[in-house]
Design an enzyme around this catalytic site. Structure first.
Site, PDB file in Angstrom:
ATOM      1  N   SER A   1       5.274  -3.114  -7.735  1.00  0.00           N
ATOM      2  CA  SER A   1       5.487  -2.754  -6.375  1.00  0.00           C
ATOM      3  C   SER A   1       4.889  -3.756  -5.321  1.00  0.00           C
ATOM      4  O   SER A   1       3.676  -3.965  -5.453  1.00  0.00           O
ATOM      5  CB  SER A   1       4.909  -1.369  -5.968  1.00  0.00           C
ATOM      6  OG  SER A   1       5.046  -1.291  -4.347  1.00  0.00           O
TER       7      SER A   1
ATOM      8  N   HIS B   1       9.862  -3.426  -7.815  1.00  0.00           N
ATOM      9  CA  HIS B   1      10.187  -2.148  -6.758  1.00  0.00           C
ATOM     10  C   HIS B   1       9.573  -2.541  -5.291  1.00  0.00           C
ATOM     11  O   HIS B   1       8.781  -3.173  -5.002  1.00  0.00           O
ATOM     12  CB  HIS B   1       8.847  -1.225  -7.253  1.00  0.00           C
ATOM     13  CG  HIS B   1       8.909   0.134  -6.668  1.00  0.00           C
ATOM     14  ND1 HIS B   1       9.790   1.187  -7.090  1.00  0.00           N
ATOM     15  CD2 HIS B   1       8.089   0.865  -5.489  1.00  0.00           C
ATOM     16  CE1 HIS B   1       9.653   2.549  -6.271  1.00  0.00           C
ATOM     17  NE2 HIS B   1       8.525   2.204  -5.537  1.00  0.00           N
TER      18      HIS B   1
ATOM     19  N   ASP C   1       9.093  -1.219  -1.410  1.00  0.00           N
ATOM     20  CA  ASP C   1       8.762   0.513  -1.002  1.00  0.00           C
ATOM     21  C   ASP C   1       8.897  -0.032   0.768  1.00  0.00           C
ATOM     22  O   ASP C   1       8.529  -0.757   1.390  1.00  0.00           O
ATOM     23  CB  ASP C   1       7.362   0.652  -0.832  1.00  0.00           C
ATOM     24  CG  ASP C   1       6.960   1.325  -2.195  1.00  0.00           C
ATOM     25  OD1 ASP C   1       7.752   2.335  -2.559  1.00  0.00           O
ATOM     26  OD2 ASP C   1       5.943   0.976  -2.800  1.00  0.00           O
TER      27      ASP C   1
ATOM     28  N   MET D   1       9.390   1.807   4.204  1.00  0.00           N
ATOM     29  CA  MET D   1       8.476   2.675   5.010  1.00  0.00           C
ATOM     30  C   MET D   1       9.070   2.467   6.381  1.00  0.00           C
ATOM     31  O   MET D   1       8.836   1.380   6.669  1.00  0.00           O
ATOM     32  CB  MET D   1       7.258   2.600   4.818  1.00  0.00           C
ATOM     33  CG  MET D   1       6.585   2.576   3.314  1.00  0.00           C
ATOM     34  SD  MET D   1       4.867   2.888   3.060  1.00  0.00           S
ATOM     35  CE  MET D   1       4.606   2.811   1.280  1.00  0.00           C
TER      36      MET D   1
ATOM     37  N   HIS E   1      13.043   1.632  -3.052  1.00  0.00           N
ATOM     38  CA  HIS E   1      12.598   3.122  -2.661  1.00  0.00           C
ATOM     39  C   HIS E   1      12.650   3.114  -1.126  1.00  0.00           C
ATOM     40  O   HIS E   1      11.488   2.642  -0.650  1.00  0.00           O
ATOM     41  CB  HIS E   1      11.300   3.189  -3.449  1.00  0.00           C
ATOM     42  CG  HIS E   1      10.508   4.584  -3.096  1.00  0.00           C
ATOM     43  ND1 HIS E   1       9.400   4.774  -3.612  1.00  0.00           N
ATOM     44  CD2 HIS E   1      10.945   5.767  -2.678  1.00  0.00           C
ATOM     45  CE1 HIS E   1       8.876   5.907  -3.404  1.00  0.00           C
ATOM     46  NE2 HIS E   1      10.090   6.526  -2.836  1.00  0.00           N
TER      47      HIS E   1
ATOM     48  N   MET F   1      11.600   4.984   1.802  1.00  0.00           N
ATOM     49  CA  MET F   1      10.690   6.387   2.378  1.00  0.00           C
ATOM     50  C   MET F   1      10.895   6.331   3.774  1.00  0.00           C
ATOM     51  O   MET F   1      10.114   6.005   4.460  1.00  0.00           O
ATOM     52  CB  MET F   1       9.228   5.930   2.079  1.00  0.00           C
ATOM     53  CG  MET F   1       8.887   6.309   0.442  1.00  0.00           C
ATOM     54  SD  MET F   1       7.353   5.893   0.097  1.00  0.00           S
ATOM     55  CE  MET F   1       7.721   4.037  -0.265  1.00  0.00           C
TER      56      MET F   1
ATOM     57  N   MET G   1       6.804  11.229  -7.315  1.00  0.00           N
ATOM     58  CA  MET G   1       5.556  10.510  -6.575  1.00  0.00           C
ATOM     59  C   MET G   1       4.471  11.056  -7.091  1.00  0.00           C
ATOM     60  O   MET G   1       4.034  12.439  -7.167  1.00  0.00           O
ATOM     61  CB  MET G   1       5.603  10.755  -4.919  1.00  0.00           C
ATOM     62  CG  MET G   1       6.699   9.964  -4.167  1.00  0.00           C
ATOM     63  SD  MET G   1       6.648   8.168  -4.009  1.00  0.00           S
ATOM     64  CE  MET G   1       4.857   7.868  -3.900  1.00  0.00           C
TER      65      MET G   1
ATOM     66  N   GLY H   1       2.752   6.276   1.007  1.00  0.00           N
ATOM     67  CA  GLY H   1       2.402   5.609   2.318  1.00  0.00           C
ATOM     68  C   GLY H   1       1.590   4.383   2.111  1.00  0.00           C
ATOM     69  O   GLY H   1       1.710   3.593   2.755  1.00  0.00           O
ATOM     70  N   PHE H   2       0.656   4.551   0.933  1.00  0.00           N
ATOM     71  CA  PHE H   2      -0.426   3.367   0.634  1.00  0.00           C
ATOM     72  C   PHE H   2      -0.578   3.209  -0.696  1.00  0.00           C
ATOM     73  O   PHE H   2      -0.371   4.006  -1.347  1.00  0.00           O
ATOM     74  CB  PHE H   2      -1.645   3.719   1.315  1.00  0.00           C
ATOM     75  CG  PHE H   2      -1.464   4.122   2.903  1.00  0.00           C
ATOM     76  CD1 PHE H   2      -1.533   2.993   3.664  1.00  0.00           C
ATOM     77  CD2 PHE H   2      -1.250   5.342   3.309  1.00  0.00           C
ATOM     78  CE1 PHE H   2      -1.234   3.261   5.062  1.00  0.00           C
ATOM     79  CE2 PHE H   2      -1.089   5.632   4.792  1.00  0.00           C
ATOM     80  CZ  PHE H   2      -1.207   4.594   5.628  1.00  0.00           C
TER      81      PHE H   2
ATOM     82  N   GLY I   1      -2.832   1.895  -3.946  1.00  0.00           N
ATOM     83  CA  GLY I   1      -4.324   1.914  -4.108  1.00  0.00           C
ATOM     84  C   GLY I   1      -4.877   3.379  -4.445  1.00  0.00           C
ATOM     85  O   GLY I   1      -6.312   3.482  -4.252  1.00  0.00           O
TER      86      GLY I   1
ATOM     87  N   ASP J   1       5.439   7.131  -9.698  1.00  0.00           N
ATOM     88  CA  ASP J   1       4.859   5.875  -8.560  1.00  0.00           C
ATOM     89  C   ASP J   1       3.791   6.539  -7.882  1.00  0.00           C
ATOM     90  O   ASP J   1       3.715   7.281  -7.167  1.00  0.00           O
ATOM     91  CB  ASP J   1       6.225   5.917  -7.410  1.00  0.00           C
ATOM     92  CG  ASP J   1       5.958   4.889  -6.448  1.00  0.00           C
ATOM     93  OD1 ASP J   1       5.078   4.068  -6.450  1.00  0.00           O
ATOM     94  OD2 ASP J   1       6.978   4.769  -5.570  1.00  0.00           O
ATOM     95  N   GLY J   2       2.753   5.879  -8.107  1.00  0.00           N
ATOM     96  CA  GLY J   2       1.587   5.973  -7.593  1.00  0.00           C
ATOM     97  C   GLY J   2       0.144   6.166  -8.313  1.00  0.00           C
ATOM     98  O   GLY J   2       0.280   7.259  -9.303  1.00  0.00           O
ATOM     99  N   GLY J   3      -0.662   5.315  -8.352  1.00  0.00           N
ATOM    100  CA  GLY J   3      -1.907   5.594  -9.206  1.00  0.00           C
ATOM    101  C   GLY J   3      -1.789   5.230 -10.608  1.00  0.00           C
ATOM    102  O   GLY J   3      -2.666   5.803 -11.541  1.00  0.00           O
TER     103      GLY J   3
ATOM    104  N   GLY K   1       1.696  -0.656  -8.361  1.00  0.00           N
ATOM    105  CA  GLY K   1       1.429  -1.991  -7.268  1.00  0.00           C
ATOM    106  C   GLY K   1      -0.025  -2.444  -7.546  1.00  0.00           C
ATOM    107  O   GLY K   1      -0.057  -3.638  -8.157  1.00  0.00           O
ATOM    108  N   SER K   2      -0.882  -1.904  -6.943  1.00  0.00           N
ATOM    109  CA  SER K   2      -2.337  -2.540  -7.026  1.00  0.00           C
ATOM    110  C   SER K   2      -2.852  -3.037  -8.313  1.00  0.00           C
ATOM    111  O   SER K   2      -3.251  -4.040  -8.819  1.00  0.00           O
ATOM    112  CB  SER K   2      -3.465  -1.702  -6.357  1.00  0.00           C
ATOM    113  OG  SER K   2      -3.377  -0.320  -6.919  1.00  0.00           O
TER     114      SER K   2
HETATM  115  C1  DX5 Z   1       3.069   4.456  -2.624  1.00  0.00           C
HETATM  116  C2  DX5 Z   1       4.278   3.597  -2.911  1.00  0.00           C
HETATM  117  C3  DX5 Z   1       3.944   3.125  -4.290  1.00  0.00           C
HETATM  118  C4  DX5 Z   1       2.832   2.095  -4.299  1.00  0.00           C
HETATM  119  C5  DX5 Z   1       2.385   2.249  -5.609  1.00  0.00           C
HETATM  120  O1  DX5 Z   1       3.458   4.838  -1.080  1.00  0.00           O
HETATM  121  O2  DX5 Z   1       5.576   4.408  -3.025  1.00  0.00           O
HETATM  122  O3  DX5 Z   1       5.187   2.267  -4.739  1.00  0.00           O
HETATM  123  O4  DX5 Z   1       3.042   0.797  -4.137  1.00  0.00           O
HETATM  124  O5  DX5 Z   1       0.875   1.538  -5.511  1.00  0.00           O
HETATM  125  P1  DX5 Z   1      -0.429   1.999  -6.524  1.00  0.00           P
HETATM  126  O6  DX5 Z   1       0.205   1.644  -7.920  1.00  0.00           O
HETATM  127  O7  DX5 Z   1      -1.452   0.857  -6.115  1.00  0.00           O
HETATM  128  O8  DX5 Z   1      -0.620   3.437  -6.376  1.00  0.00           O
HETATM  129 ZN    ZN Z   2       7.566   3.589  -4.300  1.00  0.00          ZN
END
Ligand code: DX5
Ligand code: ZN
Length: 219
Positions: A9, A34, A36, A38, A67, A69, A138, A143-144, A146, A176-178, A198-199
């Site tokens: 991401s 990916h 995002d 927003m 994606h 959002m 999700m 939104g964020f 990390g 998606d996420g964590g 992502g991170s």
């Molecule tokens: C969160 C996003 C994710 C995000 C995941 O709102 O939809 O795509 O980039 O990031 P990590 O992998 O850091 O949780």
């Molecule tokens: Zn996403």
């Protein structure tokens, strides 16, 4: 046997250098990228729009996993398709006429996905499952980058995998996420086929080894 897909991401990349980010994704062999989108309304953050998708499309042939959002995502489906998206996923919570817009995405020659936030039950997707190529669960509140995985969301992945099997369907399940080296195995065991990362991806010093570790054949 099918392969797990890693979809880095770019939310977690250096926003001053997205070109470098897509080059890194290309170079490490990740199958998807990916993006995002927003709007500061559906989620409490703002990112980028079709212009960035279009600009990066010229730099890479990797599969663009967009994606949305955003509220009323149907307004922008054509713009993102035209900009070079390969798949468009929008939120069930943001669109009343999901089935209609899934069909519209397909009519543009793209893969179509539906996403849900952690508080939305997976059972609500039952009637749209025949119309999707992917369902994005999700695993954090969007939104964020990390954030820490909400482990309870993996139960939703398990339920959805069972619904898929019972209905004889073959859409992909994305998380998606964590997701990182420690949580990816739990997600794939629960039934996830696509890992949005992502991170953990962009912080990784050896991105090829990272992708090789996770983008494996499912037994
Ligand atoms: C969160 C996003 C994710 C995000 C995941 O709102 O939809 O795509 O980039 O990031 P990590 O992998 O850091 O949780
Ligand atoms: Zn996403």
């Amino acid at each position: 046997m099918n392969k797990i897909i890693v979809s880095p991401s770019i939310l977690s990349a250096d926003h001053a250098n997205f070109e470098k980010a897509v080059q890194e994704v290309d170079a490490c062999g990740a199958s998807w990228l990916h993006m995002d989108i927003m709007d500061g309304s559906f989620v409490p953050n703002l990112t980028f729009g079709p212009q960035l998708v279009r600009a990066l499309r010229k730099k890479s042939k990797v599969f663009f996993d967009v994606h949305l959002m955003i509220v009323q995502p149907s307004r922008l489906i054509h713009e993102f398709a035209d900009a070079g998206a390969d798949a468009i996923t929008f939120h069930y919570e943001a669109e009343v006429h999901s089935q209609k817009f899934l069909a519209e995405i397909h009519s543009l020659g793209l893969k179509a996905g539906i996403a849900i936030v952690p508080s939305t039950p997976v059972s609500i997707l039952e009637e749209v499952l025949p119309f999707i190529d992917l369902a994005l669960i999700m695993t954090v509140n969007p939104g964020f980058g990390g954030q820490e995985l909400i482990h309870e969301c993996l139960e939703k992945v398990k339920k959805l995998a069972k619904m898929r099997k019972d209905a004889g369907l073959n859409f992909k399940i994305s998380v998606d996420g964590g997701i990182n080296e420690a949580t990816a195995g739990k997600a794939t065991e629960a039934g996830a086929d696509i890992l949005v990362i992502g991170s953990a991806f962009f912080n990784s010093s050896d991105k090829r080894a990272f992708v090789d570790l996770l983008q494996v054949d499912r037994a």
